[in-house]
Structures are given as C-alpha cells and as structure tokens.
Design an enzyme around this catalytic site. Structure first.
Site, PDB file in Angstrom:
ATOM      1  N   GLU A 181      42.204 111.109  16.464  1.00  0.00           N
ATOM      2  CA  GLU A 181      42.411 111.956  16.015  1.00  0.00           C
ATOM      3  C   GLU A 181      40.727 111.545  15.802  1.00  0.00           C
ATOM      4  OE1 GLU A 181      44.390 109.484  14.799  1.00  0.00           O
ATOM      5  OE2 GLU A 181      45.195 109.236  12.903  1.00  0.00           O
TER       6      GLU A 181
ATOM      7  N   HIS B 263      39.389 104.762 -18.662  1.00  0.00           N
ATOM      8  CA  HIS B 263      40.065 106.348 -18.543  1.00  0.00           C
ATOM      9  C   HIS B 263      41.438 106.662 -18.656  1.00  0.00           C
ATOM     10  CE1 HIS B 263      36.451 106.796 -21.629  1.00  0.00           C
ATOM     11  NE2 HIS B 263      35.401 106.449 -20.505  1.00  0.00           N
TER      12      HIS B 263
ATOM     13  N   LYS C 195      36.686 101.425  19.004  1.00  0.00           N
ATOM     14  CA  LYS C 195      37.451 100.100  19.695  1.00  0.00           C
ATOM     15  C   LYS C 195      38.414 100.702  21.076  1.00  0.00           C
ATOM     16  CE  LYS C 195      39.631  95.962  19.788  1.00  0.00           C
ATOM     17  NZ  LYS C 195      40.461  94.975  18.189  1.00  0.00           N
TER      18      LYS C 195
ATOM     19  N   GLU D 207      46.349  96.043   5.511  1.00  0.00           N
ATOM     20  CA  GLU D 207      47.204  95.822   6.959  1.00  0.00           C
ATOM     21  C   GLU D 207      47.499  94.805   7.898  1.00  0.00           C
ATOM     22  OE1 GLU D 207      45.485  99.437   9.507  1.00  0.00           O
ATOM     23  OE2 GLU D 207      44.372  97.913  10.496  1.00  0.00           O
TER      24      GLU D 207
ATOM     25  N   LYS E  62      50.455 105.593  16.011  1.00  0.00           N
ATOM     26  CA  LYS E  62      49.577 106.162  16.499  1.00  0.00           C
ATOM     27  C   LYS E  62      50.317 106.736  17.975  1.00  0.00           C
ATOM     28  CE  LYS E  62      45.737 103.441  16.698  1.00  0.00           C
ATOM     29  NZ  LYS E  62      44.450 102.861  17.161  1.00  0.00           N
TER      30      LYS E  62
ATOM     31  N   GLY F  92      40.020  95.688  14.091  1.00  0.00           N
ATOM     32  CA  GLY F  92      39.230  96.758  13.434  1.00  0.00           C
ATOM     33  C   GLY F  92      38.709  96.461  12.203  1.00  0.00           C
ATOM     34  N   ARG F  93      39.547  96.135  11.300  1.00  0.00           N
ATOM     35  CA  ARG F  93      38.960  96.247   9.699  1.00  0.00           C
ATOM     36  C   ARG F  93      38.505  95.052   9.359  1.00  0.00           C
ATOM     37  NH1 ARG F  93      44.206  94.659  11.178  1.00  0.00           N
ATOM     38  NH2 ARG F  93      45.336  93.148  10.708  1.00  0.00           N
TER      39      ARG F  93
HETATM   40  C1  G6Q Z   1      42.270  97.978  12.137  1.00  0.00           C
HETATM   41  C2  G6Q Z   1      43.146  99.048  12.738  1.00  0.00           C
HETATM   42  C3  G6Q Z   1      42.546 100.090  13.084  1.00  0.00           C
HETATM   43  C4  G6Q Z   1      41.917 100.719  13.932  1.00  0.00           C
HETATM   44  C5  G6Q Z   1      42.032 102.426  13.873  1.00  0.00           C
HETATM   45  C6  G6Q Z   1      41.167 102.863  14.690  1.00  0.00           C
HETATM   46  O1  G6Q Z   1      42.275  96.897  12.141  1.00  0.00           O
HETATM   47  O2  G6Q Z   1      44.200  98.780  14.289  1.00  0.00           O
HETATM   48  O3  G6Q Z   1      42.422 100.597  11.325  1.00  0.00           O
HETATM   49  O4  G6Q Z   1      40.642  99.808  13.429  1.00  0.00           O
HETATM   50  O5  G6Q Z   1      43.314 102.649  14.340  1.00  0.00           O
HETATM   51  O6  G6Q Z   1      41.187 102.447  16.561  1.00  0.00           O
HETATM   52  P1  G6Q Z   1      40.210 102.763  17.004  1.00  0.00           P
HETATM   53  O7  G6Q Z   1      38.798 101.843  17.100  1.00  0.00           O
HETATM   54  O8  G6Q Z   1      40.694 102.680  18.565  1.00  0.00           O
HETATM   55  O9  G6Q Z   1      39.833 104.033  17.555  1.00  0.00           O
END
Ligand code: G6Q
Length: 545
Positions: free
Chosen positions: A214, A386, A208, A355, A506, A269-270
C-alpha cells in the site's frame, strides 16, 4: 491458565471461584456499604487521574488479581522489557519503545551496544529537519517553501502519528496542511493531493520495511505527481523524505540517504509513534511540543516500572480487563473519549491492543484455553450516546468501558464544555447504578411499561480525568494503554509483540493481483472466489451506467 504441571494456576482457580460469588454483587450494594470506596479505588499518575471504583470488584477481587499478576511473573517480565531482553521471541528481538522516550541520561544495551546515542541522534536530526520545514528554510525544487506535508504509511506507520496530529492540532502550525494517506484505494491519495501544489508539498514515506504494498504504491503515485510537475528526478530529493529501517530500498526509491530518518527493528510498528515515525507530528507541532509528548510517555513508563502493582495504573486497568474477559464473560472493551481531538484515539488503540493480544498460541506453542485480547472499539462522546450506548445500557452483553475526559477545553466556547462533561459524568453514573422498576414507576410510568425503562446498572467503567489535553497528557495516555496491553499479554502467556496475521495479509493479495493484472484466473480457487473473480474481470471493463 496453566502452571508448569498442566494444572490451572491456583490463583486463576481462586478468581474463578470468587467470580461465582460476585455474580450477585451490585455496584449499588458495593457503594452503599462502603463509603471509602471511591477514595480508595482511585489514583493519580503522570498527570492522569483514574477512578476505578465503578467496577464490579471488591478489595478481595483486587487482592486475587494482584496475586495472579505476581504468580505470572509480571514484575520480572516488565524488568525484562525495560532491560532490552529479547522478549519478542518469535522475531528474536527486544521490545524497546520505552528507549525512544527515555529522557534521563542513561544507557540501554542491546547485544552489547548502547542504543541511546542513536535514539538521541535521530531525535536531533528530526528536530533540525522539522525546524527547517517550519521556518521555510527547507525549500521545494522550485525554491518555494513547503506548506503541505503528506505522510504516506499504513498500520503502525500511520495510525499513531495520525491520531497524535489530530489530538495535538491546537499545538500545530496552522499554516501547514498535514495529511495522512494509508489506503491503497487510489481515492485516498487522489483526495489528499487534489488541491495541493506539488511545488509546496513534502511527502514523508513512512515504512519500517519500505516494501509494504500500500505504502509503496501510494509513494510511487506521489512521485509520479511530483515528477509531472518538475520533470527532473532531482526534485524527489526536495519533496520526499523517508522514515525506515531499510536504507537500501529507500535509496532505490530515489530518496537521498541524508533525507532518511532511521529507526530500529526493536521498535514495533504499533509502538513506533515516539520514533522517527512521529516526524509529521514533530513538523506540525515543533520539536519542543514533541519533546513534551515524550516526557508524558516517559512519566508513565517510570510509573509503570516503579509503582507497586496495587498502585500501578496500567496494571490496574490490565488486571481489571483480565477479570472481565476471563471471569465475567466480556468480549469487548469500549474506549469513549469525551474530546473531539481524540477522534482517532480508539482506532490507534484498536491496533495497539488487537494486533498485540489477538493471539491464540501461548508462549510454549500450545493453543490457549482462555480468552485473550478483547475486541476494542469506540467513538468520541457524546456522539456514541446517540448511537450505540443503548446496547451498553440495556443490551444483554457486558461491555466494560473507559471514559476519558478533561477538566478544561482547548476551545472554551460558551457552556459547551460543561455540557460535554455533564454527559460524561452522567453516563458513568447511570451505567453503574441504573434505574429500578420502583424508580421508573415513581416517575409516573405505568407498571406494564416500566420493564422497558428499567436500567439494571452494574455496567462497569473506568474514568480517566486529566486537566487538559496537552502533548504531555497525550503521551501519558498512550503509554498507559501500551503498558496495559503488555500486562495482559503476560497474564495470558502470549507473545504481544509479533503480528503474523499482518504478515499473512501482506502476501495473500499478491497472488490474486497477478491474476487480475493478466486477466487470467490460473490458481485453484474455491467456487465462490473463482465466480467473484470472473465477475470482477468481466465487469470492470464495462463503462459505468
Ligand atoms: C504494526 C504492524 C503493522 C505495520 C504495517 C506497516 O505493528 O507491524 O501495522 O506497521 O504493516 O508496515 P511498514 O511500516 O513496514 O510499512
């Protein structure tokens, strides 16, 4: 749970009093005295059948829970979300993942502008692109067709699509290899590309913000790998596409603007798997199947928006979760899917739930005085049986659990499916009704050994049973949990749609990274961290062995 005057809401107090009365209730007793219970406490919506009769709850419990939901304004809060109001107050944004799967010809306005033409436009662009990749019309820099798709993203830009790809594998084009790289650990990207040919590989860089450490590190490593094969920067345009809200950073990376799939800051994001973040899934299963997944999401959205509280699946699951977390002392919630294709389902839900509702500050900025989101966890059945089910059956903690199963298997081999499902049904029955000492002794066990084999029962479960795991069912299932989390956020009076803890993560590592890169510890660390850093710096130079 406080009303405006600082007093606990009377509906909250009524539930607390009722919980004291319910301490002596047992599921054996509740079923024994009420033969209509299973019929009454079950419902069907969007292709999912929910049985919630195996809960330590009576009609009175439910009545009190609905009263709390009404008192907390759940109906109007829901309308505010669907209406595009800025309910993500700390980030001043609307929360409109429901617009991403709005299948009717309606408009949804944000700041005076209808967002639906944009949503439909991106879906159409995704469909055209995934069609071109699937047909071989989209070619790599050397003219070869794409056979491998690697999604690079993390968190919300990874877990949803990775889960959906796994879940919908039977609907995917098996001639394509689809992989997901998230971890900044170089092992992840190395293992993902080691047996791939760059000439046949397409990377989807999903971020986003397009600044996440990462993802950008993995994307740069992937770009180097492609450029080592082609030694021509123009190759980037044939082997990389981006999914982002940040056009400037995408262009700076070298990705052609026409290969960027847009989404918007009102998509969390989620909650983004129905947006362009779903691109790798659409490439794998095709636009039609992706559309059916959106239909499933939409069907559950409509159910949530329209059904009365007492016949509303996300509300029922959400309010039962409140009952256990806040009145019966549960700390965790298990999600146990009896389907191997749902292997990543709990991991995705973990993010959606923890989250969103892992918050300690109420909407008015004060520290909450009640428990909020539970620890969410789970593994597909029967594996968990198990491993950790022992604790659910005979441990000292209350662990409410969702059992998710299907009437038909995508792989009907021999009697596997009946065996799988016999475990599914047997577990919820045993968890609810247990086994008394008398029953154990009647089986021939010596009286002194019997206590170890007694199962108290009264372990609450919801059973979600659907006909088959299809794109539609998956969409309905994910939307069910998304809305359940929303319901609980409203009750707990917290903001479910920000994630300041993620933002903290971050920035934290950046300071230490500078020290690791320079080899100089300059910051004022605590004794423990400083010693660990010194040891790492000293030993990382030594050859292994
Ligand atoms: C989700 C969070 C988080 C995000 C990641 C990746 O709701 O905001 O999990 O999706 O940190 O972020 P970017 O899409 O900006 O790389």
């Amino acid at each position: 749970m406080r009303a405006r005057q600082g007093h606990l809401l009377s509906e909250w107090r009524a539930l607390a009093a009722h919980a004291r009365e319910m301490k002596s209730a047992s599921l054996r007793g509740l079923f024994g005295s009420d033969h209509g219970r299973a019929g009454r406490m079950s419902l069907e919506a969007a292709g999912l059948y929910l049985d919630y009769s195996k809960h330590i709850a009576t009609d009175e419990t439910l009545r009190l829970l609905w009263a709390l939901a009404e008192a907390r304004g759940l109906r109007s809060e829901t309308a505010r979300m669907f209406g595009g109001e800025k309910i993500n107050a700390t980030e001043k944004r609307p929360v409109l993942h429901v617009a991403l799967r709005e299948r009717r010809d309606v408009g949804i306005t944000v700041d005076g502008k209808d967002v639906m033409p944009g949503v439909r436009g991106v879906l159409a662009k995704m469909a055209a692109f995934s069609g071109a990749v699937r047909s071989g019309e989209w070619k790599g820099a050397s003219g070869r067709r794409i056979r491998n798709v690697v999604n690079i993203g993390i968190g919300g830009s990874d877990l949803g699509p990775a889960m959906a790809y796994e879940a919908l594998k039977p609907f995917s084009d098996r001639s394509l290899t689809v992989r997901f790289v998230s971890n900044v650990d170089g092992t992840h990207i190395s293992e993902a590309i080691r047996d791939l040919d760059p000439a046949e590989t397409l990377f989807v860089v999903a971020s986003k913000t397009f600044t996440t450490q990462e993802t950008m590190t993995n994307a740069e490593t992937a770009r180097d790998w492609v450029l080592r094969a082609f030694a021509d920067r123009k190759a980037v345009a044939r082997h990389f596409v981006a999914v982002s809200t940040n056009a400037k950073e995408v262009a700076a990376f070298g990705i052609d603007a026409s290969n960027m799939f847009e989404f918007w800051d009102w998509v969390g994001g989620r909650y983004s798997m129905c947006s362009a973040i779903g691109l790798p899934v659409m490439i794998a299963i095709g636009a039609d199947n992706f559309g059916m997944m959106l239909d499933g999401f939409h069907a559950m959205d409509r159910h949530f928006a329209e059904a009365p509280l007492e016949r509303n699946m996300p509300v029922i699951l959400g309010m039962l979760g409140v009952w256990y977390s806040n009145f019966l002392g549960a700390e965790t919630h298990a999600v146990l899917a009896y389907d191997q294709y749902l292997a990543r389902f709990a991991a995705h839900l973990q993010q959606v739930d923890m989250e969103s509702n892992g918050k300690q500050t109420s909407r008015d900025g004060r520290r909450v005085k009640w428990n909020t989101g539970p620890v969410v966890w789970g593994e597909p059945g029967t594996n968990g049986q198990h491993a950790f089910y022992q604790l659910i059956h005979q441990g000292t903690r209350l662990v409410p659990a969702d059992f998710i199963g299907f009437c038909r298997s995508r792989n009907p081999v021999g009697d596997h499916h009946d065996k799988l499902m016999s475990n599914f049904f047997a577990q919820t029955e045993a968890l609810a009704f247990g086994k008394t000492k008398e029953e154990v002794v009647a089986e021939g066990v010596r009286r002194k050994d019997a206590p170890h084999r007694v199962f108290d029962g009264n372990r609450p479960t919801s059973t979600i049973l659907a006909d088959e795991l299809t794109p539609f069912t998956l969409g309905a299932l994910v939307a069910l949990y998304e809305h359940k989390v929303f319901v609980q956020g409203v009750i707990w009076n917290i903001f479910s749609f920000d994630q300041w803890g993620v933002q903290l993560g971050k920035t934290l590592a950046g300071r230490i990274l500078k020290e690791l890169q320079s080899g100089d510890i300059v910051l004022d660390h605590d004794g423990s961290t400083a010693a660990l850093l010194r040891r790492y710096l000293e030993r990382r130079r030594k050859a292994p062995g």
